[in-house]
Design an enzyme around this catalytic site. Sequence first.
Site, short mmCIF file in Angstrom:
data_model
loop_
_atom_site.label_atom_id
_atom_site.label_comp_id
_atom_site.label_asym_id
_atom_site.label_seq_id
_atom_site.Cartn_x
_atom_site.Cartn_y
_atom_site.Cartn_z
N VAL A 470 -5.23 -44.84 -8.48
CA VAL A 470 -5.78 -46.11 -8.99
C VAL A 470 -7.25 -46.23 -8.63
O VAL A 470 -7.77 -47.33 -8.45
CB VAL A 470 -4.98 -47.32 -8.46
CG1 VAL A 470 -3.59 -47.34 -9.04
CG2 VAL A 470 -4.92 -47.33 -6.93
N VAL A 473 -10.89 -43.62 -12.34
CA VAL A 473 -10.24 -43.26 -13.61
C VAL A 473 -8.92 -44.00 -13.77
O VAL A 473 -8.65 -44.62 -14.81
CB VAL A 473 -10.02 -41.74 -13.71
CG1 VAL A 473 -9.22 -41.39 -14.97
CG2 VAL A 473 -11.36 -41.01 -13.74
N LYS A 576 -7.55 -31.34 -12.51
CA LYS A 576 -7.79 -30.00 -13.05
C LYS A 576 -7.06 -28.89 -12.30
O LYS A 576 -7.03 -27.75 -12.75
CB LYS A 576 -9.29 -29.66 -13.01
CG LYS A 576 -10.19 -30.67 -13.68
CD LYS A 576 -11.65 -30.28 -13.50
CE LYS A 576 -12.59 -31.34 -14.01
NZ LYS A 576 -12.55 -32.57 -13.18
N VAL A 606 -11.50 -30.95 -19.23
CA VAL A 606 -12.77 -30.39 -19.71
C VAL A 606 -13.41 -31.40 -20.66
O VAL A 606 -12.83 -31.76 -21.68
CB VAL A 606 -12.56 -29.06 -20.46
CG1 VAL A 606 -13.91 -28.49 -20.91
CG2 VAL A 606 -11.82 -28.05 -19.60
N GLY A 661 -21.53 -42.50 -9.85
CA GLY A 661 -20.14 -42.11 -10.11
C GLY A 661 -19.96 -40.87 -10.95
O GLY A 661 -18.85 -40.60 -11.41
N GLU A 664 -18.39 -35.76 -7.74
CA GLU A 664 -17.27 -35.93 -6.84
C GLU A 664 -17.77 -36.62 -5.56
O GLU A 664 -18.96 -36.59 -5.28
CB GLU A 664 -16.66 -34.57 -6.50
CG GLU A 664 -16.10 -33.79 -7.68
CD GLU A 664 -14.84 -34.41 -8.24
OE1 GLU A 664 -14.18 -35.19 -7.53
OE2 GLU A 664 -14.52 -34.13 -9.42
N LYS A 679 -13.14 -25.58 -15.22
CA LYS A 679 -13.15 -25.96 -16.63
C LYS A 679 -13.24 -24.73 -17.53
O LYS A 679 -12.56 -24.65 -18.56
CB LYS A 679 -14.31 -26.91 -16.92
CG LYS A 679 -14.16 -28.27 -16.25
CD LYS A 679 -15.38 -29.14 -16.51
CE LYS A 679 -15.23 -30.53 -15.87
NZ LYS A 679 -16.40 -31.38 -16.07
N GLY A 793 -17.76 -39.85 -16.46
CA GLY A 793 -17.64 -41.31 -16.41
C GLY A 793 -16.19 -41.74 -16.46
O GLY A 793 -15.38 -41.17 -17.20
#
Length: 811
Positions: A470, A473, A576, A606, A661, A664, A679, A793
């Site tokens: 939570v 994202v 990922k 990606v 943001g 990481e 990716k 984002g």
Amino acid sequence: MKVLKFGGTSVGSVKSILSLKRIVEKEAESQPVIVVVSALGGITDKLIVTARLALQGDEGWRNEFEAMVDRHHKMIDTIITDTKKREDLFNTVDGMFEQLRSIYYGVFLIHDLSEKTLDAIVSYGERLSSNIVATLISKARWFDARDFIMTERKNGKHTLDSEVTARLVRKAFHDLPRISLVPGFISRDKSSGETTNLGRGGSDYTAAIIAAALDSSILEIWTDVDGFMTADPRVIKTAYTINELSYIEAMELCNFGAKVIYPPTIYPVCVRNIPIKVKNTFNPSSEGTTIKNKIANDSKPIKGISSISGTTLITVTGLSMVGVIGVNRRIFTALADNGISVFMVSQASSENSTSIGVRDEDARSAVSVLDREFAKEIETGAMFPMHAESGLATIAVVGENMKHTPGIAGKLFGTLGRSGISVIACAQGASETNISFVVDGRFLRKALNVIHDSFFLSEYKVLNLFICGVGTVGGKLIEQIRDQYEKLKTDRGLKLNVVGIASSKKAIFNRDGINLDTYRDELYRAKDSNNSQLLKEVIGMNIFNSVFVDCTASKEVASFYQLLLEHNVSVVAANKIAASSDYQSYIKLKRTALARGVKFLFETNVGAGLPIIGTINDLINSGDKILKIEAVLSGTLNFIFNEIAADVPFSETVRRAKEQGYSEPDPRIDLSGTDVIRKLVILAREAGYRVEQDDVEKNLFIPSSYFNGSVEDFWERLPMLDAEFEEHRKKLEEEGRHWRFVATMDHGKTNVSLKEVDRNHPFYNLEGSNNIVLLTTERYKEYPMLIQGYGAGASVTAAGVFANIMSIANI
């Protein structure tokens, strides 16, 4: 003229019995009515329990008896206001109770309870209730059903003598009063004159017999539900009342657990083409369900779903059964002779086995009976001992239109399979009105829900979501789901039901859905949880159409995917780690999802919300081949190299990327190229190449020593690189070039490196944190396909995750 039958709940309380009075008197204003009533709710069971206590010599029978007397007295005191009528009724009722007391006392003294005596005892329930209702309703005339409902003894059971009964009914009601009151259930043996009954639920049957004999315009069954439901509303919250059913559909639903009306009720009125109306005494304004011969404008292939939990499947098997005439006759005759009912039969086409469905409580007796019947064959090895599998459930999908709709069975079993539900046995009649099948009892709720949802019996298609993470994202995703919730219900008929939300330390679950306005408060108040408990809860809920959404970067959470897919839970991952882990694990996840008929989607791995993976998949599925991929895949690094300027040193751009943001929490993950390598590996694999992270050639722009030590050490040392980066930046500016950190896959060979691109290169004008991908394929060789847009984002990543969820909803 019409016949109205009121069940035990309709006469079980003061409120319901007064509602009955209003309904009957209103109906009687326009036509004569015959009212059939059951015993007060629960009284028949109480009469039997009290008899069992008396049989055992238990003095407790007296307390049970007095409780019944008290209940009827209180009912009379409350609803009968006329003093004379009340006194007369008390005399009648107390007279019957004195008779009943004597019978119980006799059972208590001699410790014997014959079938004849028990039949006499249970008859008092309807006799008492019908006298109370007849007194309550003005000008109602009471009739004793034993004067015209006649039975005869056949095969050890009381069976209706239809011909004699029909004649006596017509005689009894030759001079039809405005309101006639009849006790249901009870009858008389035509030879001995002894009191008998029509079996539990027999009041419905009484009403149907009278309606058929008198050619009633309609038979109304008044109960405590609005009618037949598409499924059991206690299991399926979205179940709703079925407006119309055919006689056959109603019969099938009743036989398989829909306890709305007693199954034998349907036949007498069906042959006379008299419609049945099921209505709710507590909600008389409801339209209810009409049961009749033909349904106009009937388009739904499936009308409803019924189920029988507590099923045991007994398999009779052996080579001696193949081609031998009379084996099945022996099976069913043996069971029938011992009073064991079989509600489903499934036989292999080779005839070497027959499976029968019985209730759990009959299983042991059924096995014993069949083992005795086939004892000689079992002894010689021609047949095997009976095999019984309990803990099962039988589901019946009912609808006359199924026979006009190709592929129903295929869709049904395919839907169950994708939900991880195995069908143990199935049966379908030639009429194709009923498809019955047996499943593990643990999956009954899930099976009912997924069928109800998949065959448009629900108002909305439901997708049940477990959201893990939570943070930026996950929080944005929940906001987007909340904001779109009503629109999706209205415009798409889709209900996104968030049934689980987990943070790193807390988790909340609610099968009916979590309030997305207050979920953070609920999480805060929740008990501590961990990832293992989360996995156990998701699998344990065993909920249909479930999707696990991973918005974390957790390696442990990613390790759950395989088990989730094996339990037919689709996985949507912003994480990922799984898709870029070792190739064998990646392939296993993909193959498991395919085999299980669920989805493993990770588009946002990606390019955040960019449709890169989906486009690659579409190209390959259409027969194209990906030859080369060139891409700027790190929104963080692109932001850094677009921000760097004479007055904004390299270290400051990194700090800005973190503050806004894009990076990481530990920016070294981005600066080391680890994120881009993951990716690239994912893209190469989706393009059809076997690539591991170690296969990627790395040309990094920061000395490896900067990735050692703590994050604090890194921030302290980072400004030491500013001078060198500024020197190179000036040179690039003079030459009209820009830095771009490029990931490349060329016929399976992969590398990442910081490149200098000129004004003619598609990457030159890439702004902010955007991503860009060039796909060179056999079809797009001269002019590669270009995909460009926001690549970082929380909002766009959440939107990409949302898009993956919606693609599952559209299956």
